[in-house]
Design a protein around this motif. Structure first.
Motif, PDB file in Angstrom:
ATOM      1  N   PRO A 180      29.592  24.512  16.886  1.00  0.00           N
ATOM      2  CA  PRO A 180      29.228  25.929  17.083  1.00  0.00           C
ATOM      3  C   PRO A 180      30.417  26.875  17.128  1.00  0.00           C
ATOM      4  O   PRO A 180      30.404  27.921  16.457  1.00  0.00           O
ATOM      5  CB  PRO A 180      28.483  25.908  18.422  1.00  0.00           C
ATOM      6  N   THR A 206      20.455  24.633  16.922  1.00  0.00           N
ATOM      7  CA  THR A 206      19.900  24.745  18.271  1.00  0.00           C
ATOM      8  C   THR A 206      19.565  26.201  18.596  1.00  0.00           C
ATOM      9  O   THR A 206      20.127  27.130  18.000  1.00  0.00           O
ATOM     10  CB  THR A 206      20.896  24.230  19.322  1.00  0.00           C
ATOM     11  N   ASP A 207      18.667  26.393  19.557  1.00  0.00           N
ATOM     12  CA  ASP A 207      18.332  27.751  19.983  1.00  0.00           C
ATOM     13  C   ASP A 207      19.558  28.454  20.555  1.00  0.00           C
ATOM     14  O   ASP A 207      19.749  29.659  20.349  1.00  0.00           O
ATOM     15  CB  ASP A 207      17.228  27.720  21.045  1.00  0.00           C
ATOM     16  N   GLU A 208      20.383  27.700  21.258  1.00  0.00           N
ATOM     17  CA  GLU A 208      21.594  28.284  21.838  1.00  0.00           C
ATOM     18  C   GLU A 208      22.504  28.859  20.758  1.00  0.00           C
ATOM     19  O   GLU A 208      23.004  29.987  20.872  1.00  0.00           O
ATOM     20  CB  GLU A 208      22.345  27.229  22.651  1.00  0.00           C
ATOM     21  N   LEU A 209      22.702  28.100  19.691  1.00  0.00           N
ATOM     22  CA  LEU A 209      23.532  28.587  18.586  1.00  0.00           C
ATOM     23  C   LEU A 209      22.840  29.743  17.871  1.00  0.00           C
ATOM     24  O   LEU A 209      23.495  30.723  17.476  1.00  0.00           O
ATOM     25  CB  LEU A 209      23.806  27.441  17.602  1.00  0.00           C
ATOM     26  N   ASP A 223      15.440  33.760  27.866  1.00  0.00           N
ATOM     27  CA  ASP A 223      16.486  33.812  26.830  1.00  0.00           C
ATOM     28  C   ASP A 223      16.010  34.561  25.590  1.00  0.00           C
ATOM     29  O   ASP A 223      16.757  35.373  25.023  1.00  0.00           O
ATOM     30  CB  ASP A 223      16.912  32.396  26.439  1.00  0.00           C
ATOM     31  N   PHE A 230      20.918  32.071  19.112  1.00  0.00           N
ATOM     32  CA  PHE A 230      21.086  33.311  19.866  1.00  0.00           C
ATOM     33  C   PHE A 230      22.513  33.857  19.729  1.00  0.00           C
ATOM     34  O   PHE A 230      22.716  35.072  19.667  1.00  0.00           O
ATOM     35  CB  PHE A 230      20.760  33.085  21.345  1.00  0.00           C
ATOM     36  N   LYS A 231      23.487  32.963  19.667  1.00  0.00           N
ATOM     37  CA  LYS A 231      24.877  33.407  19.497  1.00  0.00           C
ATOM     38  C   LYS A 231      25.086  34.008  18.112  1.00  0.00           C
ATOM     39  O   LYS A 231      25.791  35.018  17.962  1.00  0.00           O
ATOM     40  CB  LYS A 231      25.836  32.235  19.719  1.00  0.00           C
TER      41      LYS A 231
END
Length: 415
Positions: free
Chosen positions: A88, A114-117, A177, A119-120
């Protein structure tokens, strides 16, 4: 298959990539020391079937299937594995330095990151000062947001390309989130600070009502949507809403079952009937209100057994009716009311009433009783089926959530 075993070997891709561009696909393969070749040879360790194969590739695929000399897999499996290997921080830095929006959009449309990536990456997208659907690229990114988090998209694919779809996404599938990420989108963030675009009203309304919207976002919504915030359960920003001293807001707060004891004490002076009906009752409040607002108290879902007994001894018709329809009424109270042969309309609407009694009430000739049964989520399914055959109750049955769930569970083509 363990794709790590492909290290130092070659693969053949027939057709085109899907989630990744050809360049990204090859770059990630190289990270694993895997070479992609254009034609088959005995050194090929894996054959990947991509999308949009041309006639030659289709013929080659069929031939290799028959030969069964090399494993053949679908493209999605390989792309998913490759995407899991993305670093990431390296990707984010590369996109920041290159300002390559086309590449960025490609990753935002990638279902395997991933959802985390996700959103970034979303924070890096440039909306060009335009709205969510004002140009093709913005539309693609908005559709990617909805498509990623909307469950059962295949059954309602048009939701991706409508503003109402974004509002519905928040209502149905929102979490802290996701809502925060949507609030940070340039067109939304601008609207939160200086409201001007009415097309975004539904999206902001959904944020105002959702239980997982963060407090900092709620504060931005306070000016235009105080009334909606007063409806929230659990209630947030209660002291700020009370400080507005607006009659309409206070009335809504008085009907909110999550209003604090302190808030209820303040509003009891002005709206004693609403507080009696909705607040979580203390013994002191009950004692204060029982003289003049007993029938309101009888409909309160927080009544204790002792409070219910005290109301019963008042021998008040309105109190009996409220208790009969109160889903939190004790079984002994409901049994006592049922035995009188009265209050059948109210009892028929009560989801806590004994199934045997609900079934017995279906023999009634009273239209109001049958209408209540048709709308009651606890009414036996067999009774609902029978009521649905009567045009007078058909709509109530079809809008009964329990009946709808039953139809979907049993995969019956009812609707």
């Amino acid at each position: 298959m363990n794709y790590e075993e492909l290290c130092g070997k070659s693969i053949l891709l027939l057709g085109k990539t899907r989630a990744l561009s050809h360049e990204e696909f090859d770059t990630l393969l190289k990270l694993h020391k895997i070479e992609r070749v254009g034609t088959y040879s005995k050194s090929v360790a894996l054959i990947v079937e991509g999308r949009m194969m041309n006639p030659y590739e289709q013929a080659e695929s069929a031939r290799l299937y028959e030969a069964q000399c090399t494993p053949i897999v679908e493209l999605s499996r390989v792309e998913e594995w490759l995407c899991r290997s993305i670093e990431p921080n390296r990707l984010l830095m590369s996109l920041k330095l290159s300002h390559n929006q086309e590449r960025l959009v490609g990753f935002l449309q990638n279902p395997y990151i991933t959802d985390e990536l996700f959103f970034k990456l979303l924070k890096l997208y440039d909306w060009q000062g335009e709205g969510l659907f004002d140009n093709d690229t913005n539309r693609d990114v908005t559709a990617a947001i909805i498509g990623r988090f909307y469950v059962d998209l295949d059954r309602n694919h048009n939701v991706q390309y409508a503003m109402s779809g974004l509002a519905h996404l928040i209502e149905q599938y929102g979490n802290s989130d996701l809502i925060s990420a949507i609030a940070e989108l340039s067109p939304i963030a601008k609207e939160l600070k200086t409201p001007s675009d009415r097309s975004l009203s539904g999206v902001l309304d959904a944020m105002a009502l959702h239980s997982e919207t963060k407090e900092d976002i709620l504060r931005l919504l306070m000016g235009e949507r105080a009334a909606l915030l007063a409806h929230r359960k659990p209630l947030d920003l209660e002291s700020e809403l009370l400080a507005l001293k607006e009659e309409a807001i206070n009335r809504i707060l008085s009907e909110n079952t999550t209003l604090s004891k302190e808030g209820a004490d303040v509003l009891e002076r002005t709206y004693p009937d609403l507080i009696a009906s909705n607040t979580i009752l203390s013994d002191e409040q009950f004692d204060r209100l029982v003289i003049d607002y007993a029938h309101n108290l009888a409909g309160n879902s927080s009544l204790t057994s002792v409070m219910q007994k005290r109301l019963m001894v008042l021998h008040d018709e309105a109190v009996y009716r409220s208790l009969a329809s109160n889903a939190m009424a004790d079984n002994t109270i409901l049994e006592q009311l049922y035995s009188t042969g009265r209050f059948m309309k109210e009892l028929a609407s009560n989801p806590s009433l004994n199934q045997k009694w609900l079934e017995a009430l279906s023999a009634s000739f009273d239209v109001e009783v049958l209408s209540s049964l048709a709308a009651n989520t606890s009414t036996p399914i067999e009774v609902l089926y029978q009521l649905s055959l009567d045009r007078r109750f058909e709509r109530a049955v079809k809008t009964n959530s329990a009946f709808g769930k039953h139809i979907q569970t049993h995969n019956i083509g009812w609707f």
